[in-house]
Design a protein around this motif. Sequence first.
Motif, PDB file in Angstrom:
ATOM      1  N   VAL A  82      -2.791 -25.979  68.367  1.00  0.00           N
ATOM      2  CA  VAL A  82      -2.632 -24.816  69.243  1.00  0.00           C
ATOM      3  C   VAL A  82      -3.531 -23.702  68.725  1.00  0.00           C
ATOM      4  N   ARG A  83      -4.434 -23.248  69.567  1.00  0.00           N
ATOM      5  CA  ARG A  83      -5.458 -22.307  69.116  1.00  0.00           C
ATOM      6  C   ARG A  83      -5.043 -20.842  69.235  1.00  0.00           C
ATOM      7  N   ASP A  84      -4.416 -20.491  70.364  1.00  0.00           N
ATOM      8  CA  ASP A  84      -4.233 -19.066  70.632  1.00  0.00           C
ATOM      9  C   ASP A  84      -2.857 -18.718  71.184  1.00  0.00           C
ATOM     10  N   THR A  85      -2.019 -19.703  71.447  1.00  0.00           N
ATOM     11  CA  THR A  85      -0.723 -19.461  72.078  1.00  0.00           C
ATOM     12  C   THR A  85       0.362 -19.311  71.018  1.00  0.00           C
ATOM     13  N   PRO A  86       1.228 -18.306  71.129  1.00  0.00           N
ATOM     14  CA  PRO A  86       2.324 -18.175  70.164  1.00  0.00           C
ATOM     15  C   PRO A  86       3.238 -19.397  70.213  1.00  0.00           C
ATOM     16  N   VAL A  87       3.608 -19.901  69.038  1.00  0.00           N
ATOM     17  CA  VAL A  87       4.500 -21.058  68.939  1.00  0.00           C
ATOM     18  C   VAL A  87       5.814 -20.610  68.308  1.00  0.00           C
ATOM     19  N   LEU A  88       6.914 -20.941  68.973  1.00  0.00           N
ATOM     20  CA  LEU A  88       8.246 -20.591  68.496  1.00  0.00           C
ATOM     21  C   LEU A  88       8.956 -21.842  67.994  1.00  0.00           C
ATOM     22  N   ALA A  89       9.801 -21.662  67.004  1.00  0.00           N
ATOM     23  CA  ALA A  89      10.569 -22.765  66.428  1.00  0.00           C
ATOM     24  C   ALA A  89      11.984 -22.755  66.981  1.00  0.00           C
ATOM     25  N   GLY A  90      12.468 -23.923  67.390  1.00  0.00           N
ATOM     26  CA  GLY A  90      13.872 -24.058  67.740  1.00  0.00           C
ATOM     27  C   GLY A  90      14.688 -24.159  66.459  1.00  0.00           C
ATOM     28  N   VAL A  91      15.593 -23.224  66.257  1.00  0.00           N
ATOM     29  CA  VAL A  91      16.370 -23.154  65.019  1.00  0.00           C
ATOM     30  C   VAL A  91      17.831 -23.431  65.323  1.00  0.00           C
ATOM     31  N   CYS A  92      18.404 -24.357  64.578  1.00  0.00           N
ATOM     32  CA  CYS A  92      19.843 -24.607  64.658  1.00  0.00           C
ATOM     33  C   CYS A  92      20.546 -23.556  63.805  1.00  0.00           C
ATOM     34  N   GLY A  93      21.001 -22.494  64.457  1.00  0.00           N
ATOM     35  CA  GLY A  93      21.574 -21.371  63.736  1.00  0.00           C
ATOM     36  C   GLY A  93      22.915 -21.644  63.107  1.00  0.00           C
ATOM     37  N   THR A  94      23.567 -22.734  63.525  1.00  0.00           N
ATOM     38  CA  THR A  94      24.879 -23.071  62.960  1.00  0.00           C
ATOM     39  C   THR A  94      24.779 -24.027  61.779  1.00  0.00           C
ATOM     40  N   ASP A  95      23.571 -24.376  61.380  1.00  0.00           N
ATOM     41  CA  ASP A  95      23.348 -25.329  60.294  1.00  0.00           C
ATOM     42  C   ASP A  95      23.984 -24.829  58.998  1.00  0.00           C
ATOM     43  N   PRO A  96      25.015 -25.520  58.486  1.00  0.00           N
ATOM     44  CA  PRO A  96      25.676 -25.040  57.265  1.00  0.00           C
ATOM     45  C   PRO A  96      24.927 -25.392  55.989  1.00  0.00           C
ATOM     46  N   PHE A  97      23.809 -26.114  56.117  1.00  0.00           N
ATOM     47  CA  PHE A  97      23.055 -26.545  54.949  1.00  0.00           C
ATOM     48  C   PHE A  97      21.728 -25.797  54.804  1.00  0.00           C
ATOM     49  N   ARG A  98      21.602 -24.688  55.508  1.00  0.00           N
ATOM     50  CA  ARG A  98      20.426 -23.837  55.374  1.00  0.00           C
ATOM     51  C   ARG A  98      20.863 -22.429  54.995  1.00  0.00           C
ATOM     52  N   VAL A  99      20.151 -21.839  54.052  1.00  0.00           N
ATOM     53  CA  VAL A  99      20.290 -20.406  53.808  1.00  0.00           C
ATOM     54  C   VAL A  99      19.373 -19.763  54.834  1.00  0.00           C
ATOM     55  N   MET A 100      19.956 -19.247  55.888  1.00  0.00           N
ATOM     56  CA  MET A 100      19.170 -18.904  57.073  1.00  0.00           C
ATOM     57  C   MET A 100      18.073 -17.870  56.823  1.00  0.00           C
ATOM     58  N   PRO A 101      18.315 -16.805  56.075  1.00  0.00           N
ATOM     59  CA  PRO A 101      17.209 -15.865  55.828  1.00  0.00           C
ATOM     60  C   PRO A 101      15.998 -16.546  55.186  1.00  0.00           C
ATOM     61  N   ARG A 102      16.246 -17.427  54.228  1.00  0.00           N
ATOM     62  CA  ARG A 102      15.136 -18.123  53.559  1.00  0.00           C
ATOM     63  C   ARG A 102      14.443 -19.091  54.511  1.00  0.00           C
ATOM     64  N   PHE A 103      15.224 -19.767  55.354  1.00  0.00           N
ATOM     65  CA  PHE A 103      14.626 -20.713  56.292  1.00  0.00           C
ATOM     66  C   PHE A 103      13.742 -19.984  57.304  1.00  0.00           C
ATOM     67  N   VAL A 115      11.324 -17.545  67.221  1.00  0.00           N
ATOM     68  CA  VAL A 115      12.378 -18.558  67.201  1.00  0.00           C
ATOM     69  C   VAL A 115      13.139 -18.592  68.521  1.00  0.00           C
ATOM     70  N   GLN A 116      13.791 -19.727  68.725  1.00  0.00           N
ATOM     71  CA  GLN A 116      14.755 -19.905  69.805  1.00  0.00           C
ATOM     72  C   GLN A 116      15.974 -20.614  69.209  1.00  0.00           C
ATOM     73  N   ASN A 117      17.147 -20.374  69.759  1.00  0.00           N
ATOM     74  CA  ASN A 117      18.374 -20.985  69.233  1.00  0.00           C
ATOM     75  C   ASN A 117      18.600 -22.360  69.851  1.00  0.00           C
ATOM     76  N   PHE A 118      18.061 -23.366  69.203  1.00  0.00           N
ATOM     77  CA  PHE A 118      18.286 -24.739  69.640  1.00  0.00           C
ATOM     78  C   PHE A 118      18.148 -25.663  68.441  1.00  0.00           C
ATOM     79  N   PRO A 119      19.071 -26.625  68.300  1.00  0.00           N
ATOM     80  CA  PRO A 119      20.228 -26.942  69.132  1.00  0.00           C
ATOM     81  C   PRO A 119      21.211 -25.769  69.208  1.00  0.00           C
ATOM     82  N   THR A 120      21.891 -25.680  70.350  1.00  0.00           N
ATOM     83  CA  THR A 120      22.826 -24.591  70.578  1.00  0.00           C
ATOM     84  C   THR A 120      24.194 -25.116  70.971  1.00  0.00           C
TER      85      THR A 120
END
Length: 273
Positions: A82-103, A115-120
């Motif tokens: 992807v050369r010029d288009t913004p790319v967003l990450a789908g983030v599983c915000g309920t993931d209990p195995f991630r320290v979310m600020p660090r991720f 980011v986008q909230n997925f899986p949701t």
Amino acid sequence: MNREEVLGRLRRTVAAGRAVVGAGAGTGLSAKCAEAGGVDLIIIYNSGRYRMAGRGSLAGLLPYGDANQIVVEMAAEVLPVVRDTPVLAGVCGTDPFRVMPRFLDQLRSMGFAGVQNFPTVGLYDGVFRQNLEETGMGYDLEIEMVRLARERDLVTAPYVFDPGQAAAMATAGADVLVPHVGLTTKGSIGAGTALTLDEAVTRVQAMRDAAVAVRPEVLVLCHGGPIAEPSDAAYVLSRTEGVAGFFGASSIERLPTEVAITEQVRSFKNLEL
């Protein structure tokens, strides 16, 4: 590209009277083609991988893999092409195995613009959804993820499923709100149970109104359910007020792929010796 640059682009598109279009990408080729078509945002999340493997998008909500790790792996395929288009990450915000600020810091350092909230858990309902909320794996964690992302100057484009969630996400600082009206219909693995387009219009408008009451500058894109083809999106956009465009995943990469490959093979098979 920083958050203000991304949002500036989107607002200029709206000011010019053109729809903002976001596209889910399950492969590097999908992302490359979406950019060639002029897409405004590209989003990658685990369901994209499952969808392009011929499985339904809801596979992304089931225990078939580590959703956040899959996004990190997909980034190696998508971000370099992807050369010029913004790319967003789908983030599983309920993931209990991630320290979310660090991720979130990790995703930003990799080159994601937002980011986008997925899986949701917004796609779950009934007793199962109630139990998720009761046991500390509810939608509030997705709202908190969006708030943390906004603190890090990431573009936030969350899915919402009702007016209350729309207002809460706007309060958390959502930049682009995506009212979700169900699993996309049509095609070989599309949903058979969905709202009508008129019902989708009513729901999208209610979520949009709730969000802008809190944050007037938020951009709203419709998504899902019966909004599967460009004509469907046109129908919804012409009957809502203040909705700036459309976000598609299955409708942008799965449905066109199904049609194109099927018809191409049929054309070859019609060759005569």
